[in-house]
Design an enzyme around this catalytic site. Sequence first.
Site: not given
Ligand code: SF4
Length: 344
Positions: A22, A34, A39-40, A77-78, A117, A135, A189, A196, A199
């Site tokens: 980043r 990327e 898968q890793t 790494l596969g 993706y 994805d 999530c 939640c 979140c």
């Molecule tokens: S509140 Fe956030 S963690 Fe909960 S389902 Fe919605 S986006 Fe996902």
Amino acid sequence: MQKITDELINWYQKNKRDLPFRHTNDPYAIWVSEIMLQQTTVAAVIPYYYRFLSTYPTVKDLANASLDEVYKLWEGLGYYRRAKNLHSSAIKIVDEFDGIFPRDYVDIISLPGIGPYTASAISSFAYHEEYAAIDGNALRVLSRLLGLHDNIAENRTIKRITEYANKMIVGKDSASFNQGLMDLSNAFCRPKNPDCISCPLHVYCQAYKNHEEKVLPINIKKIKKTEHSFITGYITYDDQVMMKINEEGLLEHMYGLVQYEVNDPYAFMEAFKKEYGQSLILESFVKDFKHVFTHRTWHMHVFHFVLSAPNDYLMNAEDMKKAAIPTAHKKILDYMHKHVIIAD
Ligand code: SF4
């Protein structure tokens, strides 16, 4: 919709994970990261990422290497096809794009090993183009945020969510949006038990509002014609489970969970209401189970439902010990006994 985008970007900018890939806008380095991340895990990728870029700092260096050398560097790494694709893409970039990583989405996606993706991720992270990178994690988060009941295993759902997400980022910082979705899925999530309450988007989340965060996304894979796909109900009332005797068919005279060959838990609830005249409350998705009989295979997508009133089909643990229950459903009951709740 715009509010979700703004909040997500805002949250990401304050809370982003500090990852080495980043810190660069170099499309080559982003591409390498990327591909490695497919898968890793991030933790496994980081040392390989540093080693790869210090050995091959540019596309040309990679194109000039032998495939054996690249494989050697990739060791551990596969999924070695990824290394092969990186190498053949580097040669293609040198041959067709003068050794400069392409900028156009169509050119990027033409490279071996790059799907929608990865092409979108590179376009947005390196060039800030308005492409949503969708994805499995993004599908899950967006299904929940937008309260979508469509099956994410179907291409038309992926297309629909991608189009929707592309609209969400018009005029916005697409890189922060895409990476924000990634970090949000990782932090809150998660597939099981999303957090939640913590979140930052829960005020806008349709799944949270409708208590569907443990149900969505619907993810029912397509099966072969000789196979059967059921929504199977683990239906409870207090500490009892609904078991019905099979009048006919493969498991005649045995007790089993209620199941219908329908595509989602909402269709199950309708079929159930039609058959038993009762409404169900949808609690959560439990797990996918598979059972192979001699001539057929059952795919059982188990959801937990709660009855609003008792009925004559409820059994407690003692009743179940005495009842003949086929292995296909016995293993679901055993799983529930171990992991969740069951009559005891
Ligand atoms: S509140 Fe956030 S963690 Fe909960 S389902 Fe919605 S986006 Fe996902």
